[in-house]
Design an enzyme around this catalytic site. Sequence first.
Site, PDB file in Angstrom:
ATOM      1  N   TYR A  18      38.435  27.499  81.687  1.00 15.83           N
ATOM      2  CA  TYR A  18      37.743  28.773  81.892  1.00 15.83           C
ATOM      3  C   TYR A  18      38.116  29.366  83.249  1.00 15.83           C
ATOM      4  CZ  TYR A  18      33.982  32.138  82.662  1.00 15.83           C
ATOM      5  OH  TYR A  18      33.264  33.285  82.940  1.00 15.83           O
TER       6      TYR A  18
ATOM      7  N   LYS B  25      40.231  32.985  84.111  1.00 14.28           N
ATOM      8  CA  LYS B  25      39.680  34.061  84.927  1.00 14.28           C
ATOM      9  C   LYS B  25      40.568  34.368  86.133  1.00 14.28           C
ATOM     10  CE  LYS B  25      36.303  35.416  82.497  1.00 14.28           C
ATOM     11  NZ  LYS B  25      36.292  36.796  81.987  1.00 14.28           N
TER      12      LYS B  25
ATOM     13  N   THR C 109      23.335  35.376  79.329  1.00 14.12           N
ATOM     14  CA  THR C 109      23.904  35.811  78.051  1.00 14.12           C
ATOM     15  C   THR C 109      24.216  34.585  77.197  1.00 14.12           C
ATOM     16  OG1 THR C 109      26.237  35.710  78.701  1.00 14.12           O
ATOM     17  CG2 THR C 109      25.027  37.727  79.264  1.00 14.12           C
TER      18      THR C 109
END
Length: 326
Positions: free
Chosen positions: A204, A208, A241
Site C-alpha cells: 500500500y 501511494k 471509511t
Amino acid sequence: MAMLTRMLSVLKLYVVGVKLLLYQLIHRPFISPALPEQRGKVAIVTGGTRGIGYEIVKRLLHLGMHVIIASHDKQQGLVAVERLRKESSEAQVDFEVLDLASQSSVREFVRRFKERKLPLHILINNAAVMLVPEEKTDDGFEPHFSVNYLGHFLLTRLLLDTLMHSGTEECSRVISICSSAHRVSDRNLQDFRSTQDYSSHASYARSKLAQLLFTYHLHQELRSGGYAVTANAVDPGMVDTELYRHMSFPEKLAQKPIACLLFRTPAQAAETVAYAAASQDFEGVSGCYVHEGKPVKSSSASYDSELQAELWKSTCRLLRLPVSIK
C-alpha cells in the site's frame, strides 16, 4: 527475515498513523471558504459511490458541475446517482463502470467517455484499495499497484488530450488522492508483478509513493509543454471509511474506537479536495502535495527526479504508452 521485514513495514506505517492522529487531535478540520460556481464544467471522480469520493461528488454537484462517477460496482453506482438526484433535482450526475484493476476496462471507459464529446475540466483519482491480501489481478499485477497507481496512470494519460483541450479560460486539473503512507515506502517500485515476501502494508505504501511520483512527473511534463493542465496530490488525512475493511480482526478492534474519536469524516476530508478542485487559489498551481487546504512537503523520495523519470518510463512501457505526452 521476511517476517521481520513485514513486521517492520507494519510498525513504520503505524508510527506515521500515530503522528497523523496527534495532528488531527490538535488541529480542527479544514473548512473550505466559499467556492465559485462551476456551471459548464465536467468532472470525473473515481470511486465516487461512497466514502470520500461520494462526498467529493456532492460538493462538486453543489457548485453546479456535471459529475461522472466512475466505479467498478454498477449497482452501488446507480444507487449513488439516484440518491444524489433525490437530494437535488438539478444535479447533473452520471455513472460509468470503471474497474481500475483492468486495463481493458480503463480503455473502454475512456472510449465511452470520448464518444460523448464532453469536455473534461477536473479528473479526481480517488479510488483506492488498502491492505488487500496477497493476490494478483487478471492482468497479473499486485492489486495495490494495479488499482491505486497503474489504473489511474492509464486513465489520466488517456484523458490528457481532453483535459488539454478543455483548459482554455482556466486550467484543467488532475487531483490524485494520496496518503501519508507514502512516507514509509522503500524505493523498490520496478517489479510490478512481484508478490514475493508479500506485505500488504508495504505494498500500500509503495503504491501511494508511486502515485505521488507520477503526479510530480506529470506536473513537469505539463509545465515543459506549456499545457493548461495542473496536477496536484491531496492527502485527506486519516478518514473513517471502508478502506480499512481488510484489516486483521485485532487491528479492527483497536481502530474502531480511535476512528470515532480522532479520524476525519468523509465529509471533512472532502473539503480540501473540493478546494483544490474549484478554488481560484489553486488556479495555475501545480506539483503540490496538499494537506488540510495548504501545500506541504512530502517525503524526500517523492522529489527524486531520477526515480520519477524511471517509474514514468517503465510504466509507459508496461502500458504500451508513448513516454512523451505530446
